[in-house]
Write a protein that holds these residues in place. Sequence first.
Motif, PDB file in Angstrom:
ATOM      1  N   VAL A 112      39.993 -47.013  41.207  1.00 23.06           N
ATOM      2  CA  VAL A 112      39.766 -48.418  41.577  1.00 23.06           C
ATOM      3  C   VAL A 112      40.297 -48.707  42.981  1.00 23.06           C
ATOM      4  N   LEU A 113      41.533 -48.290  43.245  1.00 21.06           N
ATOM      5  CA  LEU A 113      42.131 -48.554  44.557  1.00 21.06           C
ATOM      6  C   LEU A 113      41.361 -47.846  45.670  1.00 21.06           C
ATOM      7  N   GLY A 114      41.023 -46.577  45.444  1.00 21.84           N
ATOM      8  CA  GLY A 114      40.290 -45.820  46.453  1.00 21.84           C
ATOM      9  C   GLY A 114      38.911 -46.397  46.711  1.00 21.84           C
ATOM     10  N   GLY A 115      38.214 -46.780  45.643  1.00 21.87           N
ATOM     11  CA  GLY A 115      36.875 -47.343  45.794  1.00 21.87           C
ATOM     12  C   GLY A 115      36.882 -48.643  46.576  1.00 21.87           C
ATOM     13  N   ILE A 116      37.857 -49.515  46.270  1.00 25.05           N
ATOM     14  CA  ILE A 116      37.936 -50.809  46.948  1.00 25.05           C
ATOM     15  C   ILE A 116      38.315 -50.647  48.419  1.00 25.05           C
ATOM     16  N   VAL A 117      39.323 -49.818  48.678  1.00 23.66           N
ATOM     17  CA  VAL A 117      39.777 -49.638  50.062  1.00 23.66           C
ATOM     18  C   VAL A 117      38.693 -48.978  50.906  1.00 23.66           C
ATOM     19  N   TRP A 118      38.056 -47.938  50.361  1.00 22.42           N
ATOM     20  CA  TRP A 118      37.015 -47.230  51.125  1.00 22.42           C
ATOM     21  C   TRP A 118      35.801 -48.120  51.354  1.00 22.42           C
ATOM     22  N   ALA A 119      35.255 -48.674  50.276  1.00 25.24           N
ATOM     23  CA  ALA A 119      34.038 -49.481  50.394  1.00 25.24           C
ATOM     24  C   ALA A 119      34.292 -50.763  51.177  1.00 25.24           C
ATOM     25  N   GLY A 120      35.376 -51.459  50.840  1.00 27.47           N
ATOM     26  CA  GLY A 120      35.692 -52.705  51.534  1.00 27.47           C
ATOM     27  C   GLY A 120      36.034 -52.487  52.992  1.00 27.47           C
TER      28      GLY A 120
END
Length: 207
Positions: free
Chosen positions: A146-154
């Motif tokens: 979740v953290l990686g997906g949000i930081v990368w995509a955002g």
Amino acid sequence: MHVQEWLDTVPAVAVYAVVGLVIGLESLGIPLPGEIILVSAALLSSQHGGIDPLVLGACASAGAVIGDSIGYAIGRKGGRPLLARLGRKFPKHFSEGHIATAERSFQKWGMWAVFFGRFVALLRIFAGPLAGVLRMPYWKFLVANVLGGIVWAGGTTAVIYYVGVVAESWLKRFSWLGLVLAVCIGIASMLVLKRKAAKAQPLTAGD
């Protein structure tokens, strides 16, 4: 047709759906150009009033998280035989060398390999399935996912969006020249991201 007028004909829902789907499939373990799609869509959102960068980033994050979670479930059920089958079907992406490199990263960094793997082209495809194969505790995987997906995509969406805003005046003044400029910005952004990924990979490889 003026570039801005042409961009206004692109349905926002279609852009959100394509971005979420491609990134989700890539995160699941299918070698697709998710990063290129996200960069292109973020640049498009800076010139298309109907495409909200916040919604775009949310769709990209959701695709990344859901895709990784499905990949984890598939990897946990399929085990190493699954990696062997993928290696035969996609030898360029799932070669023994690539799998070994990704596995060393997981052994050294654990859940952080899932988080930072989102920023590395090789690990972005492997993270979900390999975490499942190695039977990483799901709660650890979920947090990092979740953290990686949000930081990368955002983060990617925000950076490329503001780059596009800076070039907006040029895009409005020149039709074909603006389109060429947009393509060049997208390519340049991809080269920068790939260069950073190449530098980061040895750090996560655990050699």
